[in-house]
Design a protein around this motif. Structure first.
Motif, short mmCIF file in Angstrom:
data_model
loop_
_atom_site.label_atom_id
_atom_site.label_comp_id
_atom_site.label_asym_id
_atom_site.label_seq_id
_atom_site.Cartn_x
_atom_site.Cartn_y
_atom_site.Cartn_z
N GLU A 351 0.85 -1.20 0.00
CA GLU A 351 0.00 0.00 0.00
C GLU A 351 0.88 1.25 0.00
N HIS A 352 1.43 1.55 -1.16
CA HIS A 352 2.26 2.75 -1.31
C HIS A 352 1.99 3.37 -2.67
N LEU A 353 2.45 4.59 -2.83
CA LEU A 353 2.27 5.31 -4.09
C LEU A 353 3.62 5.65 -4.73
N SER A 354 4.64 4.85 -4.40
CA SER A 354 6.00 5.21 -4.79
C SER A 354 6.23 5.23 -6.29
N PHE A 355 5.36 4.59 -7.06
CA PHE A 355 5.44 4.70 -8.52
C PHE A 355 4.34 5.61 -9.06
N GLY A 356 3.71 6.37 -8.18
CA GLY A 356 2.66 7.27 -8.61
C GLY A 356 1.30 6.62 -8.60
N HIS A 357 0.35 7.28 -9.27
CA HIS A 357 -1.04 6.82 -9.27
C HIS A 357 -1.74 7.50 -10.43
N GLY A 358 -2.64 6.79 -11.07
CA GLY A 358 -3.42 7.39 -12.14
C GLY A 358 -2.70 7.38 -13.48
N THR A 359 -3.05 8.34 -14.33
CA THR A 359 -2.55 8.34 -15.71
C THR A 359 -1.05 8.55 -15.81
N HIS A 360 -0.44 9.14 -14.78
CA HIS A 360 1.01 9.38 -14.81
C HIS A 360 1.77 8.32 -14.02
N TYR A 361 1.17 7.15 -13.80
CA TYR A 361 1.86 6.06 -13.12
C TYR A 361 3.18 5.78 -13.83
N CYS A 362 4.24 5.55 -13.06
CA CYS A 362 5.59 5.45 -13.62
C CYS A 362 5.70 4.40 -14.71
N LEU A 363 6.19 4.82 -15.86
CA LEU A 363 6.37 3.91 -16.99
C LEU A 363 7.34 2.78 -16.66
N GLY A 364 8.34 3.07 -15.84
CA GLY A 364 9.39 2.08 -15.57
C GLY A 364 9.16 1.22 -14.35
N ALA A 365 7.94 1.23 -13.80
CA ALA A 365 7.69 0.52 -12.54
C ALA A 365 8.01 -0.97 -12.64
N GLU A 366 7.50 -1.63 -13.66
CA GLU A 366 7.71 -3.08 -13.75
C GLU A 366 9.15 -3.43 -14.11
N LEU A 367 9.81 -2.56 -14.87
CA LEU A 367 11.23 -2.80 -15.16
C LEU A 367 12.04 -2.69 -13.87
N ALA A 368 11.73 -1.71 -13.04
CA ALA A 368 12.44 -1.56 -11.76
C ALA A 368 12.25 -2.79 -10.89
N ARG A 369 11.02 -3.27 -10.82
CA ARG A 369 10.75 -4.46 -10.01
C ARG A 369 11.49 -5.68 -10.57
N LEU A 370 11.50 -5.83 -11.89
CA LEU A 370 12.18 -6.96 -12.50
C LEU A 370 13.68 -6.92 -12.20
N GLU A 371 14.30 -5.76 -12.35
CA GLU A 371 15.73 -5.64 -12.07
C GLU A 371 16.02 -5.99 -10.61
N ALA A 372 15.18 -5.51 -9.70
CA ALA A 372 15.41 -5.80 -8.29
C ALA A 372 15.21 -7.28 -7.98
N ARG A 373 14.23 -7.93 -8.63
CA ARG A 373 14.00 -9.37 -8.38
C ARG A 373 15.16 -10.22 -8.87
N ILE A 374 15.89 -9.73 -9.85
CA ILE A 374 17.06 -10.45 -10.35
C ILE A 374 18.31 -10.07 -9.55
N ALA A 375 18.50 -8.77 -9.31
CA ALA A 375 19.75 -8.28 -8.74
C ALA A 375 19.92 -8.62 -7.27
N LEU A 376 18.87 -8.46 -6.48
CA LEU A 376 19.02 -8.63 -5.03
C LEU A 376 19.38 -10.07 -4.63
N PRO A 377 18.64 -11.09 -5.11
CA PRO A 377 19.06 -12.46 -4.73
C PRO A 377 20.45 -12.81 -5.24
N ALA A 378 20.80 -12.32 -6.44
CA ALA A 378 22.13 -12.60 -6.97
C ALA A 378 23.21 -12.00 -6.08
N LEU A 379 23.00 -10.77 -5.64
CA LEU A 379 23.97 -10.08 -4.79
C LEU A 379 24.15 -10.83 -3.46
#
Length: 431
Positions: A351-379
């Motif tokens: 329950e956060h708005l860190s990627f925004g809300h509505g029509t200006h929702y961050c375009l890169g939200a899912e890319l950021a999540r994907l990178e983190a899901r790969i990078a953090l366990p690897a690290l």
């Protein structure tokens, strides 16, 4: 410039150096759902720190992001060319557009972060992650700057892959991108930073016109909106590339940075992941809530007077609005009295708005999540004994009330797993 408003108190001056983002956010929250603030250069705005009000304004047709149409002080020439934050209002892209124009521009660039294109990047993200982890090397004191060598470089190389940036331009992009978020820059530095960024974008477009490839820059050069028959103007093209760089880089850098710091300073939380009692997705969402990668986003403008009965104020037509995601993520009304605590099994972690809300929702939200899901366990698999090299309280924040991260992230990587395999993590990345 226009400073008319209904509040009688002096505006709260935001700290350009952002020395205490969350302390400042708490003080703003105490002033009410919306409080008058002063940005660098004496520009005044309403800072929204309440989740419900933020959702309302982020979806309200009476709120625009287009300074060219809806900020009288800007239109009337009252905002100096040297205003340090001017690049945030000068740009003409989907981030700053309003109404039908926003729809058109969002449609033209939407394929850049479409689900298929993002999923297709997973193997490249895995390879880049492995290469960067291989290259991490401690200094003579056994310390590695994980932000500079990993958290910063990973999303930059990913966005360069997305945009088709030639290898010879990577270092120049690395130097220029971070300057966009420096709210402590002088007027001269801000102008020079903007010139450097646009020079690189112009060079990139010229290269791609000469030798187009299977990349987003080449696609945008040729893109045509099926509904309107229009293409991106030259300025819209450059500014759309600038938006994609911002959407694909800064958020991810700070997400990785804060996830690492939080896990290293909360070993019990890291143990939950290692024992399988929580997942990396939980780490990511709680980090986004607890440490919004973009602390304050600007700007928006009132298209007409907007009364806020519950707070007893009215945002007047033409006044600027900024949204304080750092304050919203730790709102006690949503997250309880322990909202400041990092807890990856917190029921409200999503329950956060860190990627925004509505029509200006961050375009890169899912890319950021994907990178983190790969990078953090690897690290954390590669360096199971990873530890901060300094006490957490000595980590210095970026000089930016927009970008919430650290200047450096010194760690010790002793105990690396030798022969760490570069096995595919695509299945895990999709979870």
């Amino acid at each position: 410039m226009n400073t008319q408003h209904t509040a009688t108190a002096c505006p709260f001056a935001l700290d350009p150096a952002a020395s205490d983002i969350h302390g400042e956010a708490a003080r703003l929250r105490a002033l009410g759902p919306a409080a008058r603030v002063e940005l660098p250069g004496g520009v005044q705005a309403w800072s929204v720190a309440d989740p419900a009000l933020a959702k309302q304004l982020l979806t309200d047709a009476r709120v625009s992001k287009d300074a060219h149409r809806h900020w009288p002080a800007y239109i009337d020439g009252e905002i100096p060319e040297t205003w340090p934050l001017r690049i945030w209002v000068d740009v003409r892209n989907a981030l700053t557009a309003y109404g039908d124009e926003h729809t058109r521009l969002r449609r033209l660039i939407g394929t850049a972060f479409g689900p298929r294109r993002v999923r297709a990047l997973a193997p490249a993200i895995e390879e880049i992650t492995a290469e960067l982890l291989d290259a991490l090397a401690p200094d003579e004191e056994g310390v590695t700057d994980l932000r500079a060598g990993f958290a910063w470089l990973l999303p930059l190389r990913v966005v360069n892959t997305l945009l088709g940036v030639p290898d010879v331009m990577h270092d120049a992009f690395r130097a220029a991108v971070g300057s966009l978020f420096d709210t402590g820059a002088s007027e001269e530095e801000a102008v020079a930073n903007a010139q450097a960024v646009y020079g690189l974008l112009t060079e990139l477009v010229a290269v791609k016109r000469e030798t187009p490839g299977d990349d987003v820059t080449s696609v945008l050069i040729e893109a045509r909106d099926d509904e309107t028959g229009t293409r991106l103007s030259e300025q819209e093209l450059l500014d759309s590339l600038l938006l994609l760089i911002g959407a694909g880089h800064e958020t991810t850098v700070n997400l990785l940075d804060h996830a690492v710091v939080n896990l290293l300073t909360h070993p019990g939380q890291l143990a939950l992941v290692r024992e399988g009692r929580a997942g990396w997705a939980d780490v990511i969402e709680e980090t986004l809530r607890h440490q919004a990668p973009v602390a304050t986003i600007l700007p928006r403008f009132a298209v007409e007077d907007i009364p806020l009965p519950e707070s007893g104020v009215t945002i007047r037509r033409g006044e600027m609005i900024v949204v304080n995601f750092a304050a919203i993520g730790r709102d006690p009304g949503v997250h309880g009295a322990d909202a400041d605590r990092f807890d990856i099994v917190r029921p409200g972690r999503r329950e956060h708005l860190s990627f925004g809300h509505g029509t200006h929702y961050c375009l890169g939200a899912e890319l950021a999540r994907l990178e983190a899901r790969i990078a953090l366990p690897a690290l954390f698999e590669r360096f199971p004994d990873l530890a901060l090299a300094v006490p957490a309280e000595e980590l210095r924040p970026l000089e930016s009330f927009i970008s919430n991260g650290h200047r450096t992230l010194p760690v010790r990587t002793a105990g690396a797993v030798r022969g760490w395999p570069r096995r595919s993590r695509s299945a895990a990345a999709r979870r």
